[in-house]
Write an enzyme that holds these catalytic residues in place. Structure first.
Site, PDB file in Angstrom:
ATOM      1  N   ASP A  19      38.102  61.052  41.519  1.00 54.49           N
ATOM      2  CA  ASP A  19      39.141  61.982  41.074  1.00 54.49           C
ATOM      3  C   ASP A  19      39.492  62.919  42.226  1.00 54.49           C
ATOM      4  O   ASP A  19      38.711  63.792  42.576  1.00 54.49           O
ATOM      5  CB  ASP A  19      38.599  62.758  39.864  1.00 54.49           C
ATOM      6  CG  ASP A  19      39.494  63.920  39.462  1.00 54.49           C
ATOM      7  OD1 ASP A  19      40.663  63.949  39.895  1.00 54.49           O
ATOM      8  OD2 ASP A  19      39.007  64.789  38.707  1.00 54.49           O
ATOM      9  N   ASP A  23      41.348  66.785  37.915  1.00 51.40           N
ATOM     10  CA  ASP A  23      41.726  66.880  36.499  1.00 51.40           C
ATOM     11  C   ASP A  23      40.741  66.131  35.604  1.00 51.40           C
ATOM     12  O   ASP A  23      40.965  65.989  34.409  1.00 51.40           O
ATOM     13  CB  ASP A  23      43.159  66.367  36.274  1.00 51.40           C
ATOM     14  CG  ASP A  23      43.303  64.880  36.555  1.00 51.40           C
ATOM     15  OD1 ASP A  23      42.311  64.257  37.007  1.00 51.40           O
ATOM     16  OD2 ASP A  23      44.392  64.327  36.329  1.00 51.40           O
ATOM     17  N   ASP A  96      45.832  44.269  37.178  1.00 52.47           N
ATOM     18  CA  ASP A  96      45.481  43.746  35.862  1.00 52.47           C
ATOM     19  C   ASP A  96      46.777  43.442  35.112  1.00 52.47           C
ATOM     20  O   ASP A  96      47.600  44.337  34.904  1.00 52.47           O
ATOM     21  CB  ASP A  96      44.670  44.806  35.103  1.00 52.47           C
ATOM     22  CG  ASP A  96      43.555  44.211  34.285  1.00 52.47           C
ATOM     23  OD1 ASP A  96      43.846  43.275  33.520  1.00 52.47           O
ATOM     24  OD2 ASP A  96      42.413  44.682  34.392  1.00 52.47           O
ATOM     25  N   ASP A 197      44.426  39.547  31.705  1.00 51.00           N
ATOM     26  CA  ASP A 197      43.711  39.996  30.516  1.00 51.00           C
ATOM     27  C   ASP A 197      43.846  38.996  29.364  1.00 51.00           C
ATOM     28  O   ASP A 197      44.962  38.543  29.067  1.00 51.00           O
ATOM     29  CB  ASP A 197      44.328  41.340  30.105  1.00 51.00           C
ATOM     30  CG  ASP A 197      43.476  42.123  29.144  1.00 51.00           C
ATOM     31  OD1 ASP A 197      42.366  42.494  29.515  1.00 51.00           O
ATOM     32  OD2 ASP A 197      43.942  42.375  28.012  1.00 51.00           O
ATOM     33  N   GLU A 250      40.889  36.007  32.486  1.00 53.73           N
ATOM     34  CA  GLU A 250      39.771  36.422  31.644  1.00 53.73           C
ATOM     35  C   GLU A 250      39.656  35.388  30.527  1.00 53.73           C
ATOM     36  O   GLU A 250      40.486  35.351  29.620  1.00 53.73           O
ATOM     37  CB  GLU A 250      40.021  37.819  31.050  1.00 53.73           C
ATOM     38  CG  GLU A 250      38.828  38.314  30.271  1.00 53.73           C
ATOM     39  CD  GLU A 250      39.108  39.516  29.375  1.00 53.73           C
ATOM     40  OE1 GLU A 250      38.156  40.203  28.985  1.00 53.73           O
ATOM     41  OE2 GLU A 250      40.287  39.761  29.037  1.00 53.73           O
ATOM     42  N   HIS A 323      33.910  46.231  33.214  1.00 47.74           N
ATOM     43  CA  HIS A 323      34.136  47.407  32.375  1.00 47.74           C
ATOM     44  C   HIS A 323      33.951  47.107  30.896  1.00 47.74           C
ATOM     45  O   HIS A 323      34.086  48.006  30.069  1.00 47.74           O
ATOM     46  CB  HIS A 323      35.547  47.938  32.624  1.00 47.74           C
ATOM     47  CG  HIS A 323      36.594  46.951  32.173  1.00 47.74           C
ATOM     48  ND1 HIS A 323      36.749  45.722  32.756  1.00 47.74           N
ATOM     49  CD2 HIS A 323      37.485  47.003  31.167  1.00 47.74           C
ATOM     50  CE1 HIS A 323      37.702  45.065  32.120  1.00 47.74           C
ATOM     51  NE2 HIS A 323      38.175  45.829  31.154  1.00 47.74           N
ATOM     52  N   ASP A 324      33.685  45.866  30.555  1.00 54.13           N
ATOM     53  CA  ASP A 324      33.493  45.488  29.151  1.00 54.13           C
ATOM     54  C   ASP A 324      32.033  45.193  28.817  1.00 54.13           C
ATOM     55  O   ASP A 324      31.726  44.775  27.702  1.00 54.13           O
ATOM     56  CB  ASP A 324      34.319  44.239  28.816  1.00 54.13           C
ATOM     57  CG  ASP A 324      35.818  44.524  28.822  1.00 54.13           C
ATOM     58  OD1 ASP A 324      36.209  45.658  28.491  1.00 54.13           O
ATOM     59  OD2 ASP A 324      36.587  43.603  29.156  1.00 54.13           O
TER      60      ASP A 324
HETATM   61  C1  GLC Z   1      40.204  42.666  27.771  1.00 50.47           C
HETATM   62  C2  GLC Z   1      39.844  43.888  28.572  1.00 50.47           C
HETATM   63  C3  GLC Z   1      39.309  44.923  27.643  1.00 50.47           C
HETATM   64  C4  GLC Z   1      40.381  45.282  26.655  1.00 50.47           C
HETATM   65  C5  GLC Z   1      40.936  44.049  25.956  1.00 50.47           C
HETATM   66  C6  GLC Z   1      42.241  44.352  25.314  1.00 50.47           C
HETATM   67  O1  GLC Z   1      39.106  42.093  27.176  1.00 50.47           O
HETATM   68  O2  GLC Z   1      38.943  43.537  29.586  1.00 50.47           O
HETATM   69  O3  GLC Z   1      38.852  46.057  28.307  1.00 50.47           O
HETATM   70  O4  GLC Z   1      39.880  46.165  25.699  1.00 50.47           O
HETATM   71  O5  GLC Z   1      41.181  42.988  26.830  1.00 50.47           O
HETATM   72  O6  GLC Z   1      43.229  44.497  26.290  1.00 50.47           O
END
Ligand code: GLC
Length: 590
Positions: A19, A23, A96, A197, A250, A323-324
């Site tokens: 950051d 903020d 993304d 995604d 993904e 991140h998941d």
């Molecule tokens: C993918 C992303 C995840 C998100 C989901 C909906 O799995 O990695 O973080 O919540 O899609 O977009």
């Protein structure tokens, strides 16, 4: 061999990376400040989780304008500067692409919901009620039905994720062209590709049948719809093939057998795909009834299967963290007693598989799951909605839920990056004033941060002990709790130590870049049944390497595997037995 096969990807979760303006939310200038750090680490490609305008129902995975930068992250000028800075250092940047759904605040959806004959109606998936109820029995990833009725027309729209994430209608060629235009916009700017995604969800069975018998609630049912490959081939033909770019899908719901259809050499679809077979299952009921962690033989079997099935026909993107998922160190390592050894062992396995590895931010210093003490400390819509459904509405045990969430929640990977041991772990500038507000210490008077669930800016009004004379101050807190272990685990400390996790990562990355057997060599598991050791070889042309990784906190002797010259190891002394969490890369004696 194409570049993407040799590359090492580094995933940045922009909210939590750095950051620059204080903020409480990471931003693009913050990433720019750290480009030398990333370059020095040795990674080739930066993947940014969504940076586009979004009301943040799902932290940017709900986009309200695909061509605008999220204001808390910065401006388009910041983006251009970031991209130039990445390229100047010889790295690449991928964005993304979240096009299974948009935000309900996207202009298209605002139009779409107005009337049945609105020109944007068909940009989304609308259905009349069935017997006065939802069109089918599908569930959303974030709890409750996947359909929501909209008062204005009395019809339901589909949302496989949150209500604020309506699914786009890929059956509509106009929608597809809009998406392709938007992709060209970013590619024309010079971005080097996309992580896509939930890409297997784009095509749906438009008859929307209920879940098949015996698979009620199975969320993988949404994947691999009838036209998915047609859509991806069209996207490739119309957009991707006109640029030098790389793509990572993904692959939620994609089996090893199906994966080559997405990434097979002759398919003209995507370059790489990543699967979920070793991810932490996190469907709603798992917060009360968690799946047991994979045993090592199970984990090895998953990797073996994927490697064997894909061979080098298609190509995998290999990851342990993102991140998941919770932190990999907290899953398979021992952060208390063997932080260095277990983190570096996991790094060794990640970076010596066949496939393009992704390193998730913070894993290169051994960041761990964060102790969250109450539901209020979490931010993620998934865990919040599951809490509401299971504990508040369902009367299930709050204690069990919180215990499990402390193991499986996504927020563990989303706590701010730990840059140094000073205020706010260096994630935010310390002290200083912005918008008339003064920044405070991360913990004041022993208090931890208050979390905000919706706002990007965590504003905590409180009187700080030492500053009581300064009248009432408004403090800005990081948007999500900082892991209290930052005094021990942080970049600054590890940058100056040759024996740090970070230094090991750098060494390993540099070595990998000179080792073709790792990029393209065949993979063979040498001890699939062994409960504690992952032993495999990688062979290309006349180069052969054996990798040994001890997943246990015990000494383990593996006489079954031949020995050789140690090319790289996370221990400095030699020993016959593998020591706790030891990793060794060997060049076998001829
Ligand atoms: C993918 C992303 C995840 C998100 C989901 C909906 O799995 O990695 O973080 O919540 O899609 O977009």
């Amino acid at each position: 061999m194409p570049d993407f096969k040799k590359a090492i990807i580094y995933q940045i979760y922009p909210r939590s990376f750095n950051d620059s303006d204080g903020d409480g939310v990471g931003d693009l200038p913050g990433i720019i400040q750290k480009l030398d750090y990333l370059h020095d680490l040795g990674v080739d490609v930066l993947w940014l989780s969504p940076i586009f305008q979004s009301p943040n129902a799902d932290n940017g995975y709900d986009i309200s304008d695909y061509r605008a930068i999220q204001p808390t992250f910065g401006t388009m000028d910041d983006f251009d500067e970031l991209l130039a800075g990445v390229h100047k250092r010889g790295m690449k940047l991928i964005l993304d692409l979240v096009v299974n759904h948009s935000s309900d605040e996207h202009r298209w959806f605002q139009e779409s919901r107005k009337s049945k004959d609105n020109p944007y109606r068909d940009y989304y998936i609308w259905r009349a009620p069935k017997d006065g109820k939802e069109p089918n029995n599908w569930l959303s990833f974030f709890s409750g039905p996947a359909w929501k009725v909209d008062e204005q027309t009395g019809e339901y729209y589909l949302h496989l994720f949150a209500e604020k994430q309506p699914d786009l209608n890929w059956e509509n060629p106009k929608l597809r062209q809009e998406i392709y235009q938007m992709m060209r916009f970013w590619l024309d700017k010079g971005v080097d590709g996309f992580r896509m995604d939930v890409i297997p969800f784009l095509s749906k069975d438009t008859t929307f049948p209920d879940y098949p018998e015996g698979r009620y609630g199975d969320l993988t049912i949404y994947a691999n719809g009838p036209r998915i490959h047609e859509f991806l081939q069209e996207m490739n033909r119309e957009v991707l093939s006109h640029y030098e770019c790389m793509t990572v899908g993904e692959g939620f719901g994609v089996s090893a057998e199906q994966a080559n259809l997405y990434v097979g050499k002759d398919r003209r679809e995507l370059n790489m795909i990543y699967h979920f077979d070793h991810a932490v299952p996190r469907e709603e009921h798992r917060f009360i009834d968690p799946a047991p962690e994979f045993t090592l033989p199970e984990l090895k079997a998953i990797f073996h299967k994927w490697d064997e099935t894909m061979g080098d026909t298609g190509w995998q993107n290999i990851y342990f963290g993102n991140h998941d998922n919770p932190r990999v160190l907290s899953r398979f390592g021992d952060a208390e007693r063997y932080l260095y050894e277990s983190t570096t062992m996991l790094a060794t396995v990640l970076l010596t598989q066949r496939g393009t590895p992704s390193i998730y931010q913070g894993d290169e210093i051994g960041m761990t799951n964060c102790p969250f003490n109450s539901i209020d400390e979490y931010d993620d819509i998934q865990v919040k909605n599951a809490w509401q459904a299971l504990v508040v509405d369902g009367g299930q045990s709050a204690e069990v839920f919180l215990q499990t969430a402390n193991r499986i929640a996504r927020d563990h990977a989303r706590t701010p990056m730990q840059w140094h041991d000073g205020p706010n772990a260096g994630f935010m500038p310390d002290g200083g004033q912005r918008d008339g507000q003064i920044h405070g210490e991360p913990t004041v008077g022993g208090q931890t941060f208050r979390q905000t669930s919706e706002g990007p800016v965590g504003l905590t009004e409180r009187l700080t002990g030492s500053r009581q004379t300064e009248s009432r101050l408004t403090e800005v807190s990081p948007w999500l709790k900082i892991n209290p272990n930052y005094p021990q685990i942080n970049v600054a400390d590890q940058q100056v130590r040759a024996d740090s996790v970070l230094s090991y990562y750098k060494k390993l990355i540099r070595w990998r870049k000179q080792t073709p057997a790792i990029w393209e060599g065949m993979y063979r598991d040498l001890l699939p049944e062994h409960p504690a050791v992952w032993a495999y070889e990688r062979i290309a042309n006349d180069e052969r390497l054996v990798i040994l990784a001890n997943f246990s906190d015990q000494d383990v002797y593996v006489p079954e595997v031949e020995t050789g010259e140690v090319v790289l190891s996370n221990y400095t002394t030699s020993s016959f037995a593998l020591r706790p969490f030891e990793a060794r890369i060997l060049a076998p004696y001829a």
